[in-house]
Write a protein that holds these residues in place. Structure first.
Motif, PDB file in Angstrom:
ATOM      1  N   SER A  19       0.814  -1.221   0.000  1.00 58.66           N
ATOM      2  CA  SER A  19       0.000   0.000   0.000  1.00 58.66           C
ATOM      3  C   SER A  19       0.844   1.266   0.000  1.00 58.66           C
ATOM      4  O   SER A  19       0.316   2.371   0.029  1.00 58.66           O
ATOM      5  N   PRO A  54       2.575   4.496  -1.029  1.00 64.45           N
ATOM      6  CA  PRO A  54       2.190   5.392  -2.128  1.00 64.45           C
ATOM      7  C   PRO A  54       3.308   5.600  -3.158  1.00 64.45           C
ATOM      8  O   PRO A  54       4.481   5.758  -2.808  1.00 64.45           O
ATOM      9  N   ASN A  81      -0.566   1.313  -5.057  1.00 65.56           N
ATOM     10  CA  ASN A  81      -1.191   2.560  -4.629  1.00 65.56           C
ATOM     11  C   ASN A  81      -0.544   3.746  -5.344  1.00 65.56           C
ATOM     12  O   ASN A  81       0.416   4.328  -4.853  1.00 65.56           O
ATOM     13  N   THR A  97      -0.649   7.286  -5.919  1.00 71.00           N
ATOM     14  CA  THR A  97      -1.303   8.374  -5.186  1.00 71.00           C
ATOM     15  C   THR A  97      -1.404   9.662  -5.989  1.00 71.00           C
ATOM     16  O   THR A  97      -2.216  10.529  -5.687  1.00 71.00           O
ATOM     17  N   ILE A 100      -7.235   9.412  -9.967  1.00 67.13           N
ATOM     18  CA  ILE A 100      -5.944   9.770  -9.371  1.00 67.13           C
ATOM     19  C   ILE A 100      -5.648  11.244  -9.641  1.00 67.13           C
ATOM     20  O   ILE A 100      -5.732  11.697 -10.794  1.00 67.13           O
ATOM     21  N   THR A 115       2.515  15.022  -2.249  1.00 70.85           N
ATOM     22  CA  THR A 115       1.710  13.844  -2.590  1.00 70.85           C
ATOM     23  C   THR A 115       1.860  12.731  -1.565  1.00 70.85           C
ATOM     24  O   THR A 115       1.015  11.826  -1.501  1.00 70.85           O
ATOM     25  N   ALA A 158       4.095  10.480  -1.729  1.00 75.03           N
ATOM     26  CA  ALA A 158       4.664   9.298  -2.380  1.00 75.03           C
ATOM     27  C   ALA A 158       6.048   8.993  -1.819  1.00 75.03           C
ATOM     28  O   ALA A 158       6.815   9.899  -1.492  1.00 75.03           O
TER      29      ALA A 158
END
Length: 330
Positions: A13, A15, A38, A40, A70, A89, A91
């Motif tokens: 999961s 990002p 995921n 993101t 997204i 973000t 990420a």
């Protein structure tokens, strides 16, 4: 095809930020999403004019991101403001597939795990914007999908994984790019758990580098006074972009994918002379273009006259009057 430095693992999961623009990048994005990762946020180029009406249209990646719900960052330049948006973000890792702009050093450092890039060659061969096209121009039998860690240099980073690909005969660069994207996306989805866990240890590139800059319309001109092998390589390498073309009198004629003709050509050997194909080596829907340097010709199955759609080569030829010689306005 052979594969290295990757093994099956379960999605996480954690990002990810995806950066890309054209359809091959959208293909990769859809594959990553379908594998359960995921994503993101997405970074892509701004909307661009498309078609004869020049209507502003989101990039294929932007369209894929919208369908998937997204958030998208659209920019042609990754400056300080965009870098801050990238950081926000959340990420951990950035994945780049044909984004179309360089990421400066601050952006490369903006994500905890950095950025990886899916490249379409066996690095360090063919660094640059058109690796598949240059490999095909040079008559390479194989190439590869390669995932490497981005750094400041042009495609110079260490390699996480690679998968070999055999280039088929009479296949366009567009088809090769699509198939390489399928191969590379599979490789990437298997590698991502290790990348996101920080467990993948990339290896520095080995060998002599070569460059693959973007091809121009002049690069795509087909001159029948060149040997057949070179012409087949050039036609297939420049299809669909920038588009292989030659001259029929004063008119441009775009060419579809081609292959060598190995049969007997007991005819006028004028380079560029077009013959209707009649043998099993070139079925009747094809044309043979005579070339210089040997007794072989180039087999064409599709052509596109100016202002028209791509069409069967033999159908086009039947509409011509007299002898047809390509490659000259004389």
């Amino acid at each position: 095809m052979t594969e290295s430095a990757a093994h099956p693992a379960q999605p996480t999961s954690t990002p990810i930020l995806f950066a890309g623009t054209p359809e091959i990048a959208a293909q990769a994005l859809r594959g990553i999403i379908a594998a359960g990762y995921n994503v993101t946020a997405v970074l892509t180029r701004p909307d661009a004019p498309v078609g004869r009406k020049k209507q502003l249209t989101p990039s294929p990646v932007a369209q894929a991101a919208e369908i998937a719900g997204i958030p998208t960052i659209k920019t042609a330049k990754v400056d300080a403001d965009i870098t801050e948006q990238v950081q926000q973000t959340g990420a951990r890792l950035g994945v780049v597939v044909a984004y179309g702009a360089l990421l400066p050093q601050p952006a490369l450092k903006a994500l905890p795990l950095g950025w990886v890039n899916l490249h379409y060659s066996r690095l360090p061969q063919y660094r640059g914007a058109a690796p598949v096209q240059h490999a095909m121009l040079n008559g390479e039998a194989t190439t590869a999908a390669t995932i490497f860690q981005l750094e400041a240099g042009m495609d110079t980073g260490p390699v996480h994984a690679s998968a070999e690909y055999t280039i088929p005969e009479a296949t366009s660069a567009g088809t090769v790019l699509t198939e390489l994207t399928t191969l590379g996306t599979s490789l990437l989805t298997k590698l991502l758990p290790d990348l996101l866990a920080g467990n993948s240890q990339p290896v520095g590139q080995q060998g002599t580098p070569s460059l693959a800059p973007k091809l121009t319309r002049e690069d795509a001109y087909i001159d029948p006074t060149e040997p057949a092998e070179q012409l087949v390589n050039r036609i297939n390498a420049t299809t669909p972009e920038p588009g292989a073309w030659t001259l029929n009198g004063e008119n441009r004629l775009k060419l579809g994918p081609a292959r060598l003709y190995h049969g007997d050509l007991s005819a006028d050997a004028t380079p560029g002379r077009v013959l209707q194909a009649i043998s099993d080596r070139a079925p009747g829907g094809s044309l043979i273009v005579l070339t210089a340097g040997d007794a072989r010709g180039v087999v064409l199955t599709q052509v596109q006259p100016a202002g028209k759609a791509m069409m069967n080569a033999a159908d086009w030829f039947r509409g011509q009057q007299g002898t047809v010689t390509l490659g000259s306005a004389a």
